[in-house]
Every structure is written in structure tokens, then in C-alpha cells.
Write an enzyme that holds these catalytic residues in place. Structure first.
Site, PDB file in Angstrom:
ATOM      1  N   CYS A 117      43.165  39.401  54.976  1.00 40.47           N
ATOM      2  CA  CYS A 117      44.207  39.033  54.233  1.00 40.47           C
ATOM      3  C   CYS A 117      45.282  40.102  53.856  1.00 40.47           C
ATOM      4  O   CYS A 117      45.788  40.980  54.713  1.00 40.47           O
ATOM      5  CB  CYS A 117      43.873  37.820  53.193  1.00 40.47           C
ATOM      6  SG  CYS A 117      45.375  36.996  52.635  1.00 40.47           S
ATOM      7  N   HIS A 162      40.637  34.382  56.751  1.00 44.48           N
ATOM      8  CA  HIS A 162      39.536  34.458  56.102  1.00 44.48           C
ATOM      9  C   HIS A 162      38.124  34.067  56.716  1.00 44.48           C
ATOM     10  O   HIS A 162      37.779  33.153  57.075  1.00 44.48           O
ATOM     11  CB  HIS A 162      39.417  33.667  54.713  1.00 44.48           C
ATOM     12  CG  HIS A 162      40.532  34.311  53.844  1.00 44.48           C
ATOM     13  ND1 HIS A 162      40.156  35.169  52.700  1.00 44.48           N
ATOM     14  CD2 HIS A 162      41.777  33.820  53.491  1.00 44.48           C
ATOM     15  CE1 HIS A 162      41.093  35.376  51.937  1.00 44.48           C
ATOM     16  NE2 HIS A 162      42.182  34.916  52.268  1.00 44.48           N
ATOM     17  N   GLU A 212      35.340  34.741  55.747  1.00 45.01           N
ATOM     18  CA  GLU A 212      34.266  34.265  54.716  1.00 45.01           C
ATOM     19  C   GLU A 212      34.593  32.682  54.287  1.00 45.01           C
ATOM     20  O   GLU A 212      34.150  32.344  53.230  1.00 45.01           O
ATOM     21  CB  GLU A 212      34.075  35.088  53.672  1.00 45.01           C
ATOM     22  CG  GLU A 212      35.249  35.088  52.486  1.00 45.01           C
ATOM     23  CD  GLU A 212      36.680  35.178  52.990  1.00 45.01           C
ATOM     24  OE1 GLU A 212      37.369  34.786  51.961  1.00 45.01           O
ATOM     25  OE2 GLU A 212      36.939  35.857  53.941  1.00 45.01           O
TER      26      GLU A 212
END
Length: 360
Positions: free
Chosen positions: A249, A333, A335
Site C-alpha cells: 500500500c 493488501h 494480508e
């Protein structure tokens, strides 16, 4: 449920009147929207939302309450940080009654306890159409007899507000990761820890260049990446060294700025769980979770760099990689909590790069 009237005022003069279900105090920031159907506890504790008034487009919010403050590995287990970062929550229909195996309290009581205003009864469809047409804009939440000035959080160094103030160490694995915290989500640390690592979390402006580590990780975070001059300066030196680097990000944008590329503000950003990205040079597409308002200008990437992923909706950059060195980043993202996790393999790629460097 007797709720007090509250008003959302946009910088163009547009007003929405709703009911307050959170903290009864004025607030101002950048009004942005997220189209995800689930995950409000994670979103509200995501440091990348610092300074923003968050509009959730999914109509029913609050029906599964808010989890408790359980901890694991010295991290909150069900949150992305140790506090709420949004400056206000704007929704269509608040569910006061909640039911979930993990619920500890209502969304409304959580907002009140953390002094975050919340508005329900807003036509979020109309509001989102305005934001899509005019772009993200400044707004303020005001109560009768109270007022507040508009505030542009992008003029502030938000990363300095959310980054850790001290060095913290997590885990005791065989790979030592230097994590530059620009507003890191807990799930990034969790994903690194489950891959046999020791994570050294340092402030955004920390000088890590003379320290021992196996891999460098640049986290997500809020605001304009160009505010992070100290991080960019350190990254310029780190890129010249021969150690693996991964960014997520804001980390993607900072890596690009350190390489000499440029970034710009998107009209209304990407905030959802269903952003499609294409891995450049392949036919592999992934559904990703995103939360960002700035992007890399691909045309400014240097000759040693190339786009790694692109957004299939608008063609914007979704990651970069070095053509020779073991350096890459993702704008989305991998994750993601609360999902999807289609691209979690990028953490494995990062660890593989570390192992390959150690094996030489």
C-alpha cells in the site's frame, strides 16, 4: 431508541441529516467510501483511515457487534491496531441489536467509548454517487449548536501520527525482518510471524540502515506519501543494498518515490474488498482488498523498474518490482482482514527471496 439529529456537511455545501449513534461531538476530515460488505471492526482500526470520515455503502451495519480486546503475540487479535483511526462513521442503517459468537459490545457503544461520531439514516447511495462524480471531498459532522472548520488531513503528516514511537520486537523466528511502521496493520505482522520470522518494528523515520536484518518491509499507512521524506531518504539507500524489500500500500508508493518515480492523488481512491488486479505479463488476475487514495504514475518509473500489477477497473498501478534485485511491492493488501486472501502468496515470495539471499 431515541437518537439525536446530526448533520453531515460537504465542502460543496451539500448537507445530509441523520441520527447520531456514536459519540456526540463534532468532527471533520476527508469523506471517503468503502464498498465492503463485512469487516467494519478491522476497517475502523486500520491506521490508513486516519483523518477520514468513512462512508460504508453496505446498508446494514452493526449487526454482528464488535469483538473484545483479546491479545496474541502482543497484538490485538481481532483488530488491525490498538485504537480507532477514523474521524467519523457514516452509514445507512444501524443495527442496535447484534449477534455474533465473538461480539463483546455494540458498534455504537464502541464508537462512544472511543469518541468517534457515527451517523445513521443517511442515503449512502446518493452520497456515494456525489463522491464518485466530484471525487473525495472534505466534510464535517456537526450537531445543533455546535460547529467545526473543514480540515484537509492530506496536508498533515498522518504517518507520524500513527507510527510507533519506539522499537518493538515480535516473535523469535530465523528470518529477521526490519518493518518500517508507516501505520502498519496487525495482520501484516501476523502474516510475517507465521513464516518463522522475528519482526523488528521501527518508527517511520527511524534510521535502520546500519542495523542487521534479512529483509526490509515497508508498511501501509495514511495520507500523502510525499510527506514521508525521512522514509524515502532511507529507502533510496536501502534500494542500493543487496537485501530483499517488500512494500504494501503506502509502502508501494514510498518505494516508487525512492526510485525516482512520481505519485498522484486518485479522484476517489480504491476502498473495497473486490478490486481486480492483473499480474503484468501473465493472464493471472486476483481479487484484492484495497484502501488508498494515492497511486504511482507508471510513466515515471525508471528503466530498472516495472509495474508488477495493474488495476483492471481503471488501469492504475497496483505494484512495482525491480528488474534485477529482489525488490517488489503491492498497492493492495495481500494480508487483507476481513479478506480476500488470494494474494497472500506474496509473503511467501518475500521469504523465498530472503532464503535465496542467505543461501548465496
Amino acid at each position: 431508541m431515541d437518537l439525536k439529529n446530526v448533520k453531515l456537511v460537504l465542502e460543496d455545501g451539500t448537507e445530509f441529516i441523520g441520527k447520531s449513534f456514536g459519540y456526540e461531538g463534532c468532527s471533520a476530515g476527508e469523506v471517503v467510501f468503502n464498498t465492503a460488505m463485512t469487516g467494519y471492526p478491522e476497517s475502523l482500526t486500520d491506521p490508513s483511515y486516519r483523518g477520514q470520515l468513512l462512508v460504508l455503502t453496505y446498508p446494514l451495519i452493526g449487526n454482528y457487534g464488535v469483538p473484545g480486546a483479546n491479545q496474541e503475540d502482543n497484538l490485538f487479535k481481532f483488530y488491525e491496531s490498538d485504537q480507532l483511526h477514523i474521524d467519523g462513521l457514516i452509514i445507512s442503517d444501524y443495527s442496535e441489536e447484534y449477534s455474533h459468537w465473538n461480539a463483546n459490545e455494540s458498534l455504537g457503544s464502541w464508537l462512544k467509548r472511543n469518541k468517534v461520531p457515527g451517523i445513521t439514516g443517511i442515503d449512502t447511495r446518493q452520497l456515494t454517487k456525489i463522491l464518485r462524480e466530484k471525487g473525495a471531498m472534505m466534510g464535517k459532522i456537526v450537531f445543533e449548536g455546535q460547529d467545526i472548520d473543514f480540515r484537509d488531513p492530506n496536508q498533515e503528516n498522518l504517518v507520524d501520527q500513527v507510527s510507533t514511537k519506539e522499537v518493538k520486537v515480535y516473535g523469535n523466528g530465523r528470518h529477521r525482518i526490519m518493518l518500517v511502521d508507516c501505520g502498519v496493520k496487525n495482520n501484516i505482522i501476523r502474516n510475517l510471524l507465521k513464516r518463522d520470522t522475528t519482526v523488528v518494528r521501527v518508527p517511520w523515520n527511524y534510521s535502520f540502515l546500519n542495523e542487521e536484518y534479512d529483509g526490509l518491509f515497508i508498511s501501509n499507512g495514511p495520507g500523502d506519501p510525499k510527506m514521508c521524506e525521512a522514509t524515502i531518504k532511507n529507502l533510496k539507500v536501502a534500494i542500493e543494498q543487496d537485501k530483499p524489500i517488500m512494500g504494501i500500500c503506502l509502502g508501494n508508493q514510498l518505494l516508487a518515490l525512492a526510485s525516482g518515480a512520481n505519485t498522484y492523488k486518485l479522484k476517489y481512491g480504491h476502498r473495497s474488498h473486490n478490486q481486480p488486479v492483473l499480474q503484468v505479463g501473465t493472464n493471472r488476475a486476483f481479487v484484492t482488498s484495497q484502501n488508498h487514495g494515492f497511486a504511482i504514475d507508471n510513466s515515471t518509473l525508471g528503466g530498472e523498474w516495472e509495474p508488477y500489477f495493474i488495476n483492471l477497473n481503471d488501469g492504475t498501478n497496483e505494484g512495482v518490482r525491480h528488474k534485477v534485485k529482489r525488490i517488489f511491492s503491492a498497492q493492495f493488501h495481500p494480508e487483507a482482514s476481513s479478506g480476500p486472501t488470494d494474494t497472500e502468496f506474496l509473503f511467501d515470495d518475500f521469504i523465498s527471496n530472503i532464503e535465496a539471499c542467505k543461501a548465496r
